[in-house]
Design a protein around this motif. Structure first.
Motif: not given
Ligand code: NI
Length: 223
Positions: A128-131, A143-145, A184-192, A216-223
């Motif tokens: 998961s990284f910012y894009e 986006v998690r890819r 588009l990436y926004v289709d699978s973006v972590e909205t928070r 800080v923003l309140g979303f989950a990562l894959e780890d």
């Protein structure tokens, strides 16, 4: 009109619209269409030689438009053309940082063209990284890819390729291939995670991973 090496027939209507697009270029650069434009949501038409000798000048304009933006990839629908063609180029990290422990695995990607690309996941690792996207200006999001993908398609000469990409180059080809499917990436973006470019630069750009942003923003990562 020769269509070597593609073999498919020329499409005169399509050629006329590409000629018009090329004629509208300013300093070799054309406008980028933005989210909300229907062309970004249609699966792009497979390329089989419809442009004949207009393919080369189109690719030149696409590359110049990508570099001017600046971006590391540009798909034909992003200039209003529903064809399965994308250009990529990533110079990588600045000199001296190439071999740093960059968690994004951002290695340089030489200029290349993807025609009719498709990809599939390789392995179970996700990252998961910012894009961001030139067609969604002003924002970035996480986006998690899949970390690695198998990419298949043709180059600009019609030669088939079939290869495995990992890290940032894998992310770029996924993003651009998704464009050609109307995604588009926004289709699978972590909205928070969504952030404006200015806030991203101030708060998150210096972080190697989005771990702090997730906390800080309140979303989950894959780890
Ligand atoms: Ni994009």
């Amino acid at each position: 009109m020769s269509t070597e090496p593609w073999g498919g027939p020329a499409d005169e209507d399509l050629r006329a619209s590409v000629a018009q697009l090329l004629a509208a270029a300013q300093d070799g650069v054309v406008g980028i269409v933005e989210a909300g434009h229907p062309v970004l949501r249609r699966p792009a038409q497979p390329y089989a030689g419809q442009l004949g000798d207009l393919l080369a000048p189109l690719l030149t304009v696409m590359r110049a438009t990508m570099r001017a933006a600046p971006g590391v990839g540009l798909a034909a629908p992003q200039i209003g053309l529903s064809l399965a063609i994308a250009v990529l180029e990533d110079p990588g990290l600045p000199a001296g940082m190439e071999e740093s422990a960059d968690e994004r695995e951002r290695t340089a990607l030489a200029p290349r063209v993807l025609v009719n690309p498709s990809y599939e996941r390789v392995g179970d690792d996700d990252r998961s990284f910012y894009e961001g996207c030139l067609s969604v200006p002003g924002y970035q999001g996480v986006v998690r890819r899949p970390r690695s993908v198998r990419l298949r398609g043709q180059d600009e000469r019609g030669h088939e390729f079939d290869e495995i990409l990992t890290g940032w180059p894998a992310r770029i080809v996924q993003h651009e291939t998704d464009h050609l499917a109307g995604v588009l990436y926004v289709d699978s973006v972590e909205t928070r995670s969504l952030t404006t470019n200015a806030t991203y630069a101030r708060a998150w750009a210096h972080e190697a991973t989005p771990r702090s942003a997730a906390r800080v923003l309140g979303f989950a990562l894959e780890d």
